[in-house]
Write a protein that holds these residues in place. Sequence first.
Motif, short mmCIF file in Angstrom:
data_model
loop_
_atom_site.label_atom_id
_atom_site.label_comp_id
_atom_site.label_asym_id
_atom_site.label_seq_id
_atom_site.Cartn_x
_atom_site.Cartn_y
_atom_site.Cartn_z
N ILE A 225 0.95 -1.09 -0.08
CA ILE A 225 0.00 0.08 0.01
C ILE A 225 0.93 1.40 0.23
N LYS A 226 0.78 2.09 -0.91
CA LYS A 226 1.56 3.39 -0.99
C LYS A 226 1.27 4.11 0.19
N THR A 227 2.73 4.72 0.95
CA THR A 227 2.46 5.05 2.15
C THR A 227 3.27 6.37 2.10
N VAL A 228 2.74 7.30 2.75
CA VAL A 228 3.53 8.53 2.71
C VAL A 228 3.66 9.13 3.79
N VAL A 229 4.64 9.55 4.49
CA VAL A 229 4.96 10.36 5.86
C VAL A 229 5.60 11.54 5.71
N SER A 230 5.28 12.51 6.70
CA SER A 230 5.67 14.04 6.82
C SER A 230 6.79 13.75 7.92
N LEU A 231 8.05 13.85 7.30
CA LEU A 231 9.05 13.92 8.22
C LEU A 231 9.42 15.13 9.00
N ASN A 232 9.88 15.30 10.24
CA ASN A 232 10.09 16.27 11.12
C ASN A 232 11.78 15.99 11.62
N PRO A 233 12.79 16.11 10.60
CA PRO A 233 14.14 16.25 11.38
C PRO A 233 14.36 17.55 11.78
N ILE A 234 15.73 17.68 12.45
CA ILE A 234 15.99 18.92 12.76
C ILE A 234 16.18 19.95 11.49
N MET A 235 15.64 21.07 11.60
CA MET A 235 15.80 22.07 10.74
C MET A 235 16.66 23.32 11.27
N VAL A 236 17.07 24.18 10.23
CA VAL A 236 17.68 25.44 10.59
C VAL A 236 17.14 26.30 9.76
N ASP A 237 17.64 26.58 8.65
CA ASP A 237 17.18 27.61 7.55
C ASP A 237 15.93 27.21 6.83
N GLY A 238 15.75 26.10 6.42
CA GLY A 238 14.38 25.80 5.86
C GLY A 238 14.47 25.89 4.40
N THR A 239 15.72 26.04 3.93
CA THR A 239 15.67 26.47 2.49
C THR A 239 16.55 25.68 1.73
N GLY A 240 17.10 24.73 2.29
CA GLY A 240 17.99 23.71 1.49
C GLY A 240 19.43 24.16 1.56
N MET A 241 19.88 25.11 2.38
CA MET A 241 21.20 25.59 2.50
C MET A 241 22.23 24.98 3.51
N CYS A 242 21.38 24.76 4.79
CA CYS A 242 22.23 24.11 5.70
C CYS A 242 22.70 22.62 5.86
N GLY A 243 21.66 21.88 5.61
CA GLY A 243 21.98 20.46 5.33
C GLY A 243 21.61 19.70 6.73
N GLY A 244 20.93 20.56 7.63
CA GLY A 244 20.53 20.02 8.81
C GLY A 244 19.32 18.97 8.69
N CYS A 245 18.48 19.06 7.84
CA CYS A 245 17.22 18.40 7.65
C CYS A 245 17.65 17.23 6.93
N ARG A 246 19.02 16.75 6.63
CA ARG A 246 19.03 15.69 5.43
C ARG A 246 18.48 14.23 5.98
N VAL A 247 17.89 13.77 5.17
CA VAL A 247 17.50 12.23 5.54
C VAL A 247 17.87 11.51 4.21
N LEU A 248 17.70 10.13 4.55
CA LEU A 248 18.06 9.15 3.51
C LEU A 248 16.96 8.53 2.97
N VAL A 249 16.43 8.65 1.50
CA VAL A 249 15.31 8.08 1.11
C VAL A 249 15.75 7.58 -0.34
N GLY A 250 15.52 5.97 -0.23
CA GLY A 250 15.78 5.29 -1.20
C GLY A 250 17.44 5.20 -1.51
N GLY A 251 18.03 5.36 -0.17
CA GLY A 251 19.47 5.38 -0.29
C GLY A 251 20.20 6.95 -0.68
N LYS A 252 19.33 7.71 -1.05
CA LYS A 252 19.96 8.92 -1.48
C LYS A 252 19.57 10.07 -0.51
#
Length: 291
Positions: A225-252
Amino acid sequence: MNEIVRKERYSEQVFMMAISTPLVARKAQAGQFIIIRGTETGERIPLTIADFDRERGELEIVVQEIGKSTKVLGTMEPGQSILDVTGPLGIPTHIGKVGTVCCVGGGVGIAAVHPVARALKEAGNRVVSIIGARNRSLLFWEDKMRAASDELVVTTDDGSYAAKGFVTDRLKELIEPRATSREPRAGESGSSELEARSSKLDLVFAVGPTVMMRAVAETTRPHGIKTVVSLNPIMVDGTGMCGGCRVLVGGKPRFACVHGPDFDAHEVDFANLMARQRQYLDKERAALDAL
Ligand code: NAD
Ligand code: FES
């Protein structure tokens, strides 16, 4: 600007705050989040938009006081203003017409799942929602979730209200109906009903503690069953600059703030996410102690 227009406390640690922020509210969509800073010395806190009223220009957020900045936010009252509100951030949840959708909200995640359930219902899907809390006193928005869903199932871990157990126990029942039925308790629609309506789920959308989202993913995986989750890692800038919210999805590596926060639950590396979420626990505790 950013005036707090309403505040409701749901439990000792959890409260709702409505903020007047017309420019952000006008653009808000289900699944997006904001980053707020309550005061000059406060950290930037990412919070999923729990409700929005574009005409009144208001957003609702539900906050769990777990660290210094959220505790300080908890002391702010209507009439005061939040120093800054950035958003709406993140890619809105994809709202398509897929058939029957199960929206799962655990604990504070109930607030985050609410606009998604409502949007999926408005798009013509049959929405069966499951919400759960540790006990009755921690449960909130049963009424709003009932209105946002075609059917609602409620759980408490300790059985102090509605069905006893985790949200995933009820999800399992929805996917694999039990042979036996029992009388429904207050707040639940009834197991026999649940069994009768256990048609194929086309999509599961889940928000809550990371262990819950991982358990949801493992519940649906064997059934494809297709399943979607909304992730809440640590965030700092929220614009893709700091890398704080990096998660691994499909190995990437993916940045939840700009590539998410929604991801395919079966592709998420939850162990990596949990380790990263624990990374600064000692510093968070020290800041709280100092407060
Ligand atoms: P909690 O620990 O009280 O758990 C809430 C519910 O989740 C439980 O009642 C149970 O039904 C389910 N659950 C918990 N552990 C489970 C397990 N091992 N297996 C199956 N189901 C389980 O939740 P809380 O204290 O309200 O947690 C809030 C968490 O949710 C925070 O960590 C917060 O960061 C997260 N959250 C995420 C988002 C988001 O956007 N992704 C939004 C809000 C909150
Ligand atoms: Fe900095 Fe996402 S929060 S990259």
